[in-house]
Design a protein around this motif. Sequence first.
Motif, PDB file in Angstrom:
ATOM      1  N   ALA A 114       0.842  -1.195   0.000  1.00  0.00           N
ATOM      2  CA  ALA A 114       0.000   0.000   0.000  1.00  0.00           C
ATOM      3  C   ALA A 114       0.875   1.241   0.000  1.00  0.00           C
ATOM      4  CB  ALA A 114      -0.908  -0.001   1.211  1.00  0.00           C
ATOM      5  N   TYR A 115       0.542   2.173  -0.893  1.00  0.00           N
ATOM      6  CA  TYR A 115       1.215   3.469  -0.954  1.00  0.00           C
ATOM      7  C   TYR A 115       0.132   4.525  -0.772  1.00  0.00           C
ATOM      8  CZ  TYR A 115       5.146   0.850  -2.875  1.00  0.00           C
ATOM      9  OH  TYR A 115       6.167  -0.037  -3.054  1.00  0.00           O
ATOM     10  N   GLY A 116      -0.005   4.994   0.453  1.00  0.00           N
ATOM     11  CA  GLY A 116      -1.092   5.907   0.739  1.00  0.00           C
ATOM     12  C   GLY A 116      -2.422   5.183   0.620  1.00  0.00           C
ATOM     13  N   LYS A 117      -3.308   5.708  -0.207  1.00  0.00           N
ATOM     14  CA  LYS A 117      -4.606   5.079  -0.411  1.00  0.00           C
ATOM     15  C   LYS A 117      -4.595   4.118  -1.612  1.00  0.00           C
ATOM     16  CE  LYS A 117      -7.232   8.980   1.482  1.00  0.00           C
ATOM     17  NZ  LYS A 117      -8.301   9.986   1.215  1.00  0.00           N
ATOM     18  N   THR A 118      -3.460   4.020  -2.287  1.00  0.00           N
ATOM     19  CA  THR A 118      -3.362   3.173  -3.479  1.00  0.00           C
ATOM     20  C   THR A 118      -2.680   1.861  -3.127  1.00  0.00           C
ATOM     21  OG1 THR A 118      -3.154   5.173  -4.820  1.00  0.00           O
ATOM     22  CG2 THR A 118      -2.599   3.088  -5.881  1.00  0.00           C
ATOM     23  N   THR A 119      -3.216   0.770  -3.654  1.00  0.00           N
ATOM     24  CA  THR A 119      -2.651  -0.556  -3.410  1.00  0.00           C
ATOM     25  C   THR A 119      -1.992  -1.072  -4.682  1.00  0.00           C
ATOM     26  OG1 THR A 119      -4.383  -1.017  -1.802  1.00  0.00           O
ATOM     27  CG2 THR A 119      -3.165  -2.896  -2.669  1.00  0.00           C
ATOM     28  N   PHE A 120      -0.774  -1.579  -4.549  1.00  0.00           N
ATOM     29  CA  PHE A 120      -0.052  -2.159  -5.674  1.00  0.00           C
ATOM     30  C   PHE A 120       0.287  -3.609  -5.362  1.00  0.00           C
ATOM     31  CE2 PHE A 120       0.744   2.362  -6.184  1.00  0.00           C
ATOM     32  CZ  PHE A 120       0.526   2.541  -7.536  1.00  0.00           C
ATOM     33  N   PHE A 121       0.558  -4.347  -6.408  1.00  0.00           N
ATOM     34  CA  PHE A 121       0.890  -5.766  -6.276  1.00  0.00           C
ATOM     35  C   PHE A 121       2.149  -6.057  -7.068  1.00  0.00           C
ATOM     36  CE2 PHE A 121      -3.611  -5.177  -5.717  1.00  0.00           C
ATOM     37  CZ  PHE A 121      -3.956  -6.005  -4.673  1.00  0.00           C
ATOM     38  N   VAL A 122       2.992  -6.905  -6.474  1.00  0.00           N
ATOM     39  CA  VAL A 122       4.227  -7.316  -7.140  1.00  0.00           C
ATOM     40  C   VAL A 122       4.322  -8.828  -7.088  1.00  0.00           C
ATOM     41  CG1 VAL A 122       5.453  -5.180  -6.578  1.00  0.00           C
ATOM     42  CG2 VAL A 122       5.554  -7.095  -4.999  1.00  0.00           C
ATOM     43  N   ALA A 123       5.072  -9.370  -8.029  1.00  0.00           N
ATOM     44  CA  ALA A 123       5.256 -10.819  -8.039  1.00  0.00           C
ATOM     45  C   ALA A 123       6.047 -11.235  -6.806  1.00  0.00           C
ATOM     46  CB  ALA A 123       5.979 -11.242  -9.311  1.00  0.00           C
ATOM     47  N   ASN A 124       5.679 -12.366  -6.229  1.00  0.00           N
ATOM     48  CA  ASN A 124       6.368 -12.895  -5.059  1.00  0.00           C
ATOM     49  C   ASN A 124       7.727 -13.441  -5.502  1.00  0.00           C
ATOM     50  OD1 ASN A 124       7.220 -14.131  -2.723  1.00  0.00           O
ATOM     51  ND2 ASN A 124       5.214 -14.963  -2.215  1.00  0.00           N
ATOM     52  N   GLN A 125       8.788 -12.792  -5.030  1.00  0.00           N
ATOM     53  CA  GLN A 125      10.134 -13.178  -5.446  1.00  0.00           C
ATOM     54  C   GLN A 125      10.450 -14.626  -5.082  1.00  0.00           C
ATOM     55  OE1 GLN A 125      12.492 -11.420  -7.157  1.00  0.00           O
ATOM     56  NE2 GLN A 125      10.962  -9.802  -7.497  1.00  0.00           N
ATOM     57  N   ALA A 126       9.847 -15.083  -4.008  1.00  0.00           N
ATOM     58  CA  ALA A 126      10.129 -16.461  -3.573  1.00  0.00           C
ATOM     59  C   ALA A 126       9.616 -17.475  -4.586  1.00  0.00           C
ATOM     60  CB  ALA A 126       9.489 -16.711  -2.212  1.00  0.00           C
ATOM     61  N   ASN A 127       8.614 -17.084  -5.379  1.00  0.00           N
ATOM     62  CA  ASN A 127       8.040 -18.015  -6.357  1.00  0.00           C
ATOM     63  C   ASN A 127       8.674 -17.896  -7.737  1.00  0.00           C
ATOM     64  OD1 ASN A 127       6.241 -18.840  -4.378  1.00  0.00           O
ATOM     65  ND2 ASN A 127       4.672 -17.347  -4.979  1.00  0.00           N
ATOM     66  N   LEU A 128       9.540 -16.869  -7.897  1.00  0.00           N
ATOM     67  CA  LEU A 128      10.176 -16.698  -9.203  1.00  0.00           C
ATOM     68  C   LEU A 128      11.305 -17.705  -9.374  1.00  0.00           C
ATOM     69  CD1 LEU A 128      10.370 -12.795  -9.445  1.00  0.00           C
ATOM     70  CD2 LEU A 128       8.682 -14.336 -10.483  1.00  0.00           C
ATOM     71  N   GLU A 129      11.421 -18.208 -10.555  1.00  0.00           N
ATOM     72  CA  GLU A 129      12.424 -19.236 -10.863  1.00  0.00           C
ATOM     73  C   GLU A 129      13.811 -18.622 -10.857  1.00  0.00           C
ATOM     74  OE1 GLU A 129      13.677 -22.125 -14.639  1.00  0.00           O
ATOM     75  OE2 GLU A 129      11.920 -20.809 -14.741  1.00  0.00           O
ATOM     76  N   ASP A 130      14.760 -19.299 -10.168  1.00  0.00           N
ATOM     77  CA  ASP A 130      16.143 -18.854 -10.203  1.00  0.00           C
ATOM     78  C   ASP A 130      16.712 -19.086 -11.596  1.00  0.00           C
ATOM     79  OD1 ASP A 130      16.061 -18.122  -7.576  1.00  0.00           O
ATOM     80  OD2 ASP A 130      16.773 -20.069  -6.835  1.00  0.00           O
ATOM     81  N   MET A 131      17.586 -18.190 -12.041  1.00  0.00           N
ATOM     82  CA  MET A 131      18.178 -18.295 -13.360  1.00  0.00           C
ATOM     83  C   MET A 131      19.527 -19.003 -13.256  1.00  0.00           C
ATOM     84  SD  MET A 131      17.549 -17.549 -16.521  1.00  0.00           S
ATOM     85  CE  MET A 131      16.318 -16.261 -16.412  1.00  0.00           C
ATOM     86  N   PRO A 132      19.629 -20.258 -13.742  1.00  0.00           N
ATOM     87  CA  PRO A 132      20.900 -20.990 -13.681  1.00  0.00           C
ATOM     88  C   PRO A 132      21.962 -20.281 -14.520  1.00  0.00           C
ATOM     89  CG  PRO A 132      19.059 -22.449 -14.215  1.00  0.00           C
ATOM     90  CD  PRO A 132      18.556 -21.063 -14.341  1.00  0.00           C
TER      91      PRO A 132
END
Length: 244
Positions: A76-94
């Motif tokens: 949340a940024y003030g009254k606005t809500t944002f969403f980001v991808a969960n880094q824990a679920n992102l695939e590691d790049m070999p």
Amino acid sequence: MSAKTKGNEAKVSVLKGQEAEDKILEYIKRASFSWIMNRPFGAVDVAANLKGAVPKTATQKILVALAEKGELVQKAYGKTTFFVANQANLEDMPAEKLAALESEYKAVEEENKSLAAEVRTVASELAKIKGTPTDAELAVSVDEAEVATKKARERLQPLRSGTTLVSASELAQLDADWAKWRAEWVRRRKIFTTFWQLATDALPPQEAEDLGEDLGIEADTPEHAGVERGPFCSAASGQGGRRR
């Protein structure tokens, strides 16, 4: 095309349920990878970028649901809500995949350089083609040249046939006119020279020259002097006559 057909083409299929949820999650993950960072998204951004495939109200609910499942992180940024991808679920790049991507990037870059050089060559050839007259323009130029050639030949024809273009009487009249107007020129120049010498006799040469410039007096040019020294004004031509 009818308005009805245009409306059908512009209509976007609206996704619902699991399809809508999968579409939104796929979009955010893909966008996160393309930006190489965890970029935040609002419901308005997602709905707009999906071209209305998921309505804004439904998009907001799905984003909240995905955050509750752990697929996204809600901020949340003030009254606005944002969403980001969960880094824990992102695939590691070999390392191997990174090397492959780097190699692919270099290959694409070299291909781009080659294509850019080809574009420059083609652009240069196109400029030459555009600067070359068309068949229609060449036809017009040829017609104009033929007309000009015809006129020139018509003017040369009397000379080639030996026709006298200027009669003896016309030449005599030219001589008389020349003698008359040259004598008038010499007379007027003598009058001016006498008057100017009287007017500037008491002045230094520089002041006399400045006075002449202020009055707009124009002296004989080198061309006039050349005519005076030439055969037209030679003493051997007689009393003002022209030497031929």
